[in-house]
Design an enzyme around this catalytic site. Structure first.
Site, PDB file in Angstrom:
ATOM      1  N   TYR B  99       0.852  -1.182   0.000  1.00  0.00           N
ATOM      2  CA  TYR B  99       0.000   0.000   0.000  1.00  0.00           C
ATOM      3  C   TYR B  99       0.885   1.228   0.000  1.00  0.00           C
ATOM      4  O   TYR B  99       1.892   1.289   0.712  1.00  0.00           O
ATOM      5  CB  TYR B  99      -0.887  -0.002   1.252  1.00  0.00           C
ATOM      6  CG  TYR B  99      -1.742   1.237   1.411  1.00  0.00           C
ATOM      7  CD1 TYR B  99      -3.057   1.259   0.951  1.00  0.00           C
ATOM      8  CD2 TYR B  99      -1.242   2.398   2.028  1.00  0.00           C
ATOM      9  CE1 TYR B  99      -3.852   2.400   1.093  1.00  0.00           C
ATOM     10  CE2 TYR B  99      -2.025   3.531   2.161  1.00  0.00           C
ATOM     11  CZ  TYR B  99      -3.320   3.527   1.702  1.00  0.00           C
ATOM     12  OH  TYR B  99      -4.102   4.646   1.833  1.00  0.00           O
ATOM     13  N   GLU B 187      -3.435   7.545  -3.984  1.00  0.00           N
ATOM     14  CA  GLU B 187      -3.287   6.241  -3.333  1.00  0.00           C
ATOM     15  C   GLU B 187      -3.109   5.121  -4.347  1.00  0.00           C
ATOM     16  O   GLU B 187      -3.792   5.104  -5.380  1.00  0.00           O
ATOM     17  CB  GLU B 187      -4.544   5.978  -2.489  1.00  0.00           C
ATOM     18  CG  GLU B 187      -4.555   4.655  -1.745  1.00  0.00           C
ATOM     19  CD  GLU B 187      -5.916   4.392  -1.093  1.00  0.00           C
ATOM     20  OE1 GLU B 187      -6.065   4.686   0.104  1.00  0.00           O
ATOM     21  OE2 GLU B 187      -6.830   3.899  -1.778  1.00  0.00           O
TER      22      GLU B 187
END
Lengths: 289, 370
Positions: B99, B187
């Site tokens: 992530y 993101e």
């Protein structure tokens, strides 16, 4: 007494020749604020309501001894204006401008932190110390000098609550509009610290709203400093998650920033939290007795 | 403004952040003649989360299978959002999932880089359950996010070798994208190992609404309803809700409080509309026009605290084109006598107390439904 500003504050208005800047400079002068200088690049040498206008903040400070800034410069130029005011050592720097990009605000806040300058805003109504000084756009006639500190993320809701206080004969030491953006300078916690250190302030009204965790942070501060009573109100109890409610910072995201969590945190810290804004003045009267 | 995955990936491509080869389609026939190599992954382009669980992501080994999936997904309803487009990309053989994000931290007043070795799942769950698996770097805006920050962050999620090099390149690039494009969130989840390289398998970018003026080429904001677009074009702040009492006020905090007061007395607000500080007659006229357009609205509640806003301007805005529904007006502050006179002449009673006014509007709506 008051916090952030007082009768010795000498205000410089950036963007003084614009529509908003000129209008509110007149209102600040009527309030009794010492507005000593204006800055609008390209308009140095002019006057606005008999206030001299300069090309740069540096010149204005040198010529007039200004100590604080009020910024009405439109969003595209607000960062530059704020960095200039901070660099000149003005304190506080109050940014009224709405719609400042968040990456610009991040630079402004970092420069302020390093310089030891307090920034109020952006997207705020300013700071008012009744009988002493007003920086910003809050309506003059609502205020009355007195013992209550008011701190809020909104404009008109603050006016509504201040009018309720004054209507009951309860005056204010200072009212601070923190601003509706996600990234602002002075926080609820900073304001509570100032009010707790101010001998003339005996109670504080805290008006929060959904989004972020500034109210929860303030509650943590209160848990350790319960010397003065705090009356709270949180707007947006019925706001749906994920929707920005007018203010850029008023959004519940990922379950964070709900009104319920803020009310709960403040109550746990000993604050009395009103369900309706109309209840606030009555609660304040009770604690002042 | 939240971008669709395909729009975010167009930005990634522009900045040379590695993504799968793919294209966007709106119609089934566009699957014919694609120059992509099967198997392909078909992904519903919606702004809400949870599309995978809703059946909005499928893998196809052949054209006929792709058509079958596309037929099912196009037009599908995912949490109230209709699927209008599909991102079609070459499926990747995914190994470990990481992530990476840059997000504005309101409390720290900084942009923060967040990374985790527990990618592919909701990062908020990771933060709650295993906060130790999340690495963070708060960024000084004047220093920026340097390659060494990327190395530190990458080492904290136990990357090494080629993957660490890739991570440094991708993270510094994503930072540049975030600042240059005025993103409040950028993101990559998952940032996946494919072969021995890192690849951005998904992309989420939210552009700061306040910075839209710096980016004239941005696509249309698809999060907003038609009325929300119309309001924005008029400089009004409008949010659609699901009740039957339209609300207009001045100032975001006051309008939020007005919704709360109405709900407190048992009413259901149909919308949030902030005419703004210093609202003019014209603003008010447009505001009334917009809230009246929503179907199912049965009454209008106007709550104005005049400061810079003048009550007489508001009153003229209301009377110049009265809404086709029952109305309750609460008006106080600057020029309130004149405002009240104008509304009284038009047969409209004006309240001073917002709670009393809210109770009145709720009883109007209830009375009609009985």
């Amino acid at each position: 007494m008051s916090v952030l500003i007082n009768r010795t504050t000498r205000v410089l208005v950036q963007g003084i020749t614009g529509y908003q800047g000129e209008f509110h400079t007149a209102r600040m002068l009527e309030f009794g604020t010492q507005v000593v200088a204006g800055v609008t690049p390209g308009k140095g040498g002019q006057k606005a309501h008999r206030v001299p206008v300069f090309e740069t903040v540096e010149e204005a400070v040198h010529e007039t001894g200004a100590t604080a800034a009020c910024i009405f410069v439109p969003a595209r130029g607000a960062k530059d204006a704020a960095l200039e005011a901070i660099s000149a050592g003005l304190d506080p720097v109050v940014i009224i401008t709405e719609g400042v990009p968040v990456h610009d605000s991040l630079q402004v806040m970092e420069h302020a932190r390093r310089s030891g300058v307090r920034v109020v805003g952006p997207n705020c109504p300013g700071v008012t110390s009744p009988g002493q000084c007003k920086i910003g756009i809050m309506p003059n006639h609502l205020f009355k000098p007195g013992p209550v500190g008011v701190v809020s993320r909104s404009g008109t809701l603050t006016y509504e609550i201040v009018a309720g206080l004054s209507g009951k004969g309860i005056g204010q030491s200072t009212a601070i509009g923190l601003g509706g953006d996600p990234v602002v300078g002075v926080s609820f916690t900073d304001a509570l610290k100032m009010f707790h250190d101010d001998p003339e302030t005996t109670a504080v009204v805290l008006i929060g709203e959904i989004g972020g965790s500034a109210e929860e942070d303030a509650a943590r501060f209160l848990e350790d400093h319960r010397s003065k009573p705090v009356i709270g109100y949180i707007a947006g109890q019925t706001a749906p998650p994920g929707k920005r409610m007018g203010h850029a910072g008023a959004v519940i995201s990922g379950g964070e920033g709900t009104a319920a969590a803020k009310v709960e945190a403040l109550r746990r810290a000993g604050a009395r939290v009103a369900t309706l804004p109309g209840e606030v003045a009555g609660f304040v009267r009770e604690v002042l007795r | 403004m939240k971008l669709h995955e395909f729009q975010a990936k167009e930005l990634f491509a522009k900045y040379a952040i590695p993504i799968q080869k793919g294209t966007v389609i709106e119609r089934l026939e566009q699957l014919d003649g694609l120059t992509l190599t099967y198997p392909l992954v078909l992904k519903a382009q919606v702004l809400v989360g949870g599309r995978g669980k809703a059946g909005g992501i499928k893998v196809a080994k052949s054209l006929s299978e792709a058509k079958q999936h596309a037929r099912a997904i196009l037009g599908m309803d995912i949490k109230g959002e209709k699927v209008k487009r599909l991102l079609v990309a070459e499926a990747a053989e995914i190994g470990a999932e990481y992530y990476l994000a840059f997000v504005v931290d309101r409390v720290a007043r900084r942009l923060v880089a967040i990374a985790s070795a527990a990618g592919g799942i909701d990062i908020e769950d990771v933060a709650r359950q295993t906060p130790g698996k999340i690495a963070r770097v708060a960024i000084d805006p004047f220093l920026g996010f340097q390659p060494f920050h990327g190395r530190v962050l990458g080492r904290n999620i136990r990357l090494s070798g080629t993957l660490l090099n890739d991570f440094v390149k991708i993270s510094t690039t994503l930072y540049r994208l975030c600042v240059t494009e005025d993103a409040e969130l950028a993101e990559i989840n998952p940032l996946a190992v494919v072969g021995d390289r890192l690849l951005a398998v998904d992309a989420k970018v939210i552009i700061d609404d306040n910075a839209v003026f710096r980016h004239p080429d941005l696509p249309r904001n698809e999060e907003l309803t038609e009325l929300e677009h119309m309001a924005r074009a008029s400089g009004l702040s409008y949010v659609e809700l699901d009740g039957d009492i339209a609300i207009i006020g001045n100032g975001a905090g006051l309008v939020m409080a007005t919704l709360d007061i109405v709900a407190h007395f048992g009413g259901r607000p149909a919308n949030f509309l902030d005419v703004g500080g210093g609202a003019t007659e014209e603003n008010m006229r447009r505001a009334v026009d917009i809230v009246a357009r929503k179907s199912g609205v049965r009454a209008l509640f106007v709550n104005i605290f005049g400061g810079i806003t003048r009550c007489d301007d508001i009153a003229r805005g209301i009377t110049s084109s009265p809404p086709p529904m029952q109305m309750v007006v609460r008006l106080t502050g600057t020029n309130e006598d004149e405002g009240r006179r104008i509304l009284k002449a038009a047969g409209i009673h004006v309240y001073v107390d917002p709670e009393e006014a809210a109770q009145q509007v709720v009883s109007l709506v209830r009375g009609r439904s009985m």
